[in-house]
Design an enzyme around this catalytic site. Structure first.
Site, PDB file in Angstrom:
ATOM      1  N   GLU A 179       4.511  13.330  13.579  1.00 46.70           N
ATOM      2  CA  GLU A 179       4.413  14.804  13.667  1.00 46.70           C
ATOM      3  C   GLU A 179       3.950  15.470  12.364  1.00 46.70           C
ATOM      4  O   GLU A 179       4.519  16.472  11.934  1.00 46.70           O
ATOM      5  CB  GLU A 179       5.753  15.388  14.112  1.00 46.70           C
ATOM      6  N   GLU A 294       6.905   8.615  24.323  1.00 46.44           N
ATOM      7  CA  GLU A 294       8.201   9.286  24.515  1.00 46.44           C
ATOM      8  C   GLU A 294       8.226  10.086  25.806  1.00 46.44           C
ATOM      9  O   GLU A 294       8.711  11.218  25.849  1.00 46.44           O
ATOM     10  CB  GLU A 294       8.488  10.224  23.332  1.00 46.44           C
TER      11      GLU A 294
HETATM   12  C1  XIL Z   1      15.170  13.105  19.384  1.00 50.43           C
HETATM   13  C2  XIL Z   1      16.372  12.320  19.919  1.00 50.43           C
HETATM   14  O1  XIL Z   1      16.146  12.025  21.257  1.00 50.43           O
HETATM   15  C3  XIL Z   1      17.632  13.125  19.763  1.00 50.43           C
HETATM   16  O2  XIL Z   1      18.758  12.326  20.108  1.00 50.43           O
HETATM   17  C4  XIL Z   1      17.791  13.626  18.333  1.00 50.43           C
HETATM   18  O3  XIL Z   1      18.900  14.466  18.243  1.00 50.43           O
HETATM   19  C5  XIL Z   1      16.539  14.380  17.903  1.00 50.43           C
HETATM   20  O4  XIL Z   1      15.404  13.534  18.066  1.00 50.43           O
HETATM   21  N1  XIL Z   1      10.122  13.583  19.005  1.00 50.43           N
HETATM   22  C6  XIL Z   1      10.476  12.419  18.383  1.00 50.43           C
HETATM   23  C7  XIL Z   1      11.829  11.850  18.627  1.00 50.43           C
HETATM   24  O5  XIL Z   1       9.645  11.800  17.708  1.00 50.43           O
HETATM   25  O6  XIL Z   1      12.326  11.146  17.515  1.00 50.43           O
HETATM   26  C8  XIL Z   1      12.818  12.903  19.045  1.00 50.43           C
HETATM   27  O7  XIL Z   1      14.040  12.266  19.382  1.00 50.43           O
HETATM   28  C9  XIL Z   1      12.267  13.706  20.192  1.00 50.43           C
HETATM   29  C10 XIL Z   1      10.988  14.398  19.798  1.00 50.43           C
END
Ligand code: XIL
Length: 431
Positions: A179, A294
């Site tokens: 990101e 994701e």
């Molecule tokens: C999220 C997790 O799912 C949560 O448990 C945590 O509190 C915050 O992070 N993008 C990403 C992930 O790259 O690492 C994130 O994961 C969701 C958005």
């Protein structure tokens, strides 16, 4: 039909248990009943569907919840463990490999959950993605008071050397930088004003990739980002900036091998289309792989009960994966979690996650009890349609007998969790 002890594997007791499970399934409502009857083990699993098409399916997992001993023994009574082991051929830690969980203090590391994940994956014959080495979020509390312009570069380099070095040779791909692009921060290079950028400058990205390459030369080094899926003006701009970042890195011979498209989708509103397809093809021209890293589907704005949410989620999976999976450089799809009761969308209470009716979100391929949802069917079908069958299935990398590994995953539909081992009805085999 004899087992190693010479006893029939089809005992009357087993068959009776099987019919009790069927009776329990008969009490379920609606589609759940149909799903309960469906078998998602073995050749019906997402894992095997993906493997047969030269793809990987995986999920973000919480290592602390996994029954490692059960998996290592080839059986576990825990539904979450069964699904993670039985459905995935690649895993990623939802949080365990991020800075904050790994680094309780500046001087110490806590590798226990990440190590557990590695051991689980090895027992279950699975690959692992590393997530992530450099991100502006989930930095430890001490970072703000400790990191300075003078020491930030060293902090980043040492972190990557330690973490990527520990798992050297065992990670399929690392999200090296997560990101880093945010055009609305107003910089000409599209980069986000992150702590890393402020402390080190834009070269932090190159430093991270070069350090990761030296620490684990076999891992595919990945740039991962979100909100780059749609053809909206904002996402088109962000996608363009990501492409430009990747082009700059390639032009400067920085080792980068893949781009991760997070794919946190919304069930309502615009769909992904030609912009994403073009992006994936541009990356292919640069010899880069693409991973759906994701995936989940937010139903905040879908009016209606669970069935309406499930239908909208399944449609989003079908449409999105129907667009991206046929692209030959797309090599895997991971969902952000595997069971609806463990989705981050129900854990983080934000305006963009909470439904007006207060009902929980249902974004994943398995429901709260581990039964396959319509999204499972959509995911499975999208994988099947993505590309031709590979001629020969790749070998399992596990030392375990795959038939044994899948054994506990055969019976689905028990709302309270896995049926006891004795209710397993094996597929007849010629011995
Ligand atoms: C999220 C997790 O799912 C949560 O448990 C945590 O509190 C915050 O992070 N993008 C990403 C992930 O790259 O690492 C994130 O994961 C969701 C958005």
């Amino acid at each position: 039909m004899m087992n190693q002890c010479g006893k029939s594997r089809w005992s009357r007791r087993d068959l009776l248990k099987g019919s009790l499970a069927a009776a329990a399934a008969a009490a379920l409502p609606g589609w759940a009943k149909a799903q309960a009857a469906s078998d998602v083990s073995g050749s019906n699993s997402l894992r095997e569907h993906a493997q047969a098409r030269g793809l990987l399916y995986g999920a973000a997992v919480v290592p602390q919840l996994l029954d490692l001993d059960g998996a290592a023994a080839g059986r576990s009574g825990d539904v979450y463990t069964q699904l993670v082991a039985g459905q995935c051929n690649i895993l990623v830690a939802e949080n365990a490999m991020k800075w904050a969980p790994l680094r309780p203090t500046a001087a110490s590391f806590n590798f226990a959950p990440a190590d557990k994940l590695m051991r689980f994956a090895s027992a279950a014959g699975q690959q692992v993605r590393g997530h992530n080495l450099c991100w502006h979020e989930q930095l430890p509390g001490w970072f703000k008071t400790t990191a300075t312009k003078e020491n930030a570069r060293q902090l980043l380099v040492e972190h990557i050397q330690t973490v990527a070095g520990r798992y050297r040779g065992q990670i399929q791909s690392w999200d090296v930088v997560n990101e880093a692009v945010l055009p609305k921060d107003g910089r000409p290079d599209g980069l986000r004003n992150s702590p890393w950028l402020e402390l080190i400058g834009p070269e932090y990205i190159e430093i991270a990739f070069q350090t990761a390459a030296a620490a684990d030369p076999n891992a595919k080094l990945t740039y991962n980002d979100y909100d780059i899926e749609l053809d909206t003006p904002d996402q088109t701009e962000k996608r363009t900036q990501v492409l430009m970042l990747v082009r700059r890195l390639k032009a400067r011979n920085i080792p980068i091998h893949a781009v991760g498209i997070q794919s946190h989708l919304k069930a309502d509103g615009p769909q992904a289309g030609v912009g994403l397809q073009t992006f994936i093809r541009e990356l292919r021209k640069m010899n880069l792989e693409v991973y759906v890293t994701e995936m989940d589907v937010n139903t905040k704005n879908i009016v209606g009960g669970p069935d309406a949410q499930d239908a909208a989620v399944a449609k989003a999976y079908r449409d999105y994966l129907g667009l991206v999976l046929p692209e030959p450089n797309v090599k895997m799809v991971l969902t952000w979690g595997i069971m609806n009761n463990r989705t981050w969308l129900n854990q983080i209470k934000k305006d963009w996650t909470q439904r007006p009716d207060g009902a929980p979100q249902r974004p994943l391929p398995f429901d709260d009890h581990g039964r396959p949802t319509p999204a499972f069917e959509a995911l499975s079908a999208a994988i099947d349609h993505a590309r031709p069958l590979t001629r020969k299935r790749p070998q399992q990398s596990s030392a375990l007998d795959p038939a044994n590994l899948y054994k506990p995953f055969r019976v689905q539909g028990s709302p309270a969790g896995a049926p006891p081992e004795s209710s397993y009805v094996p597929t007849p085999q010629v011995q």
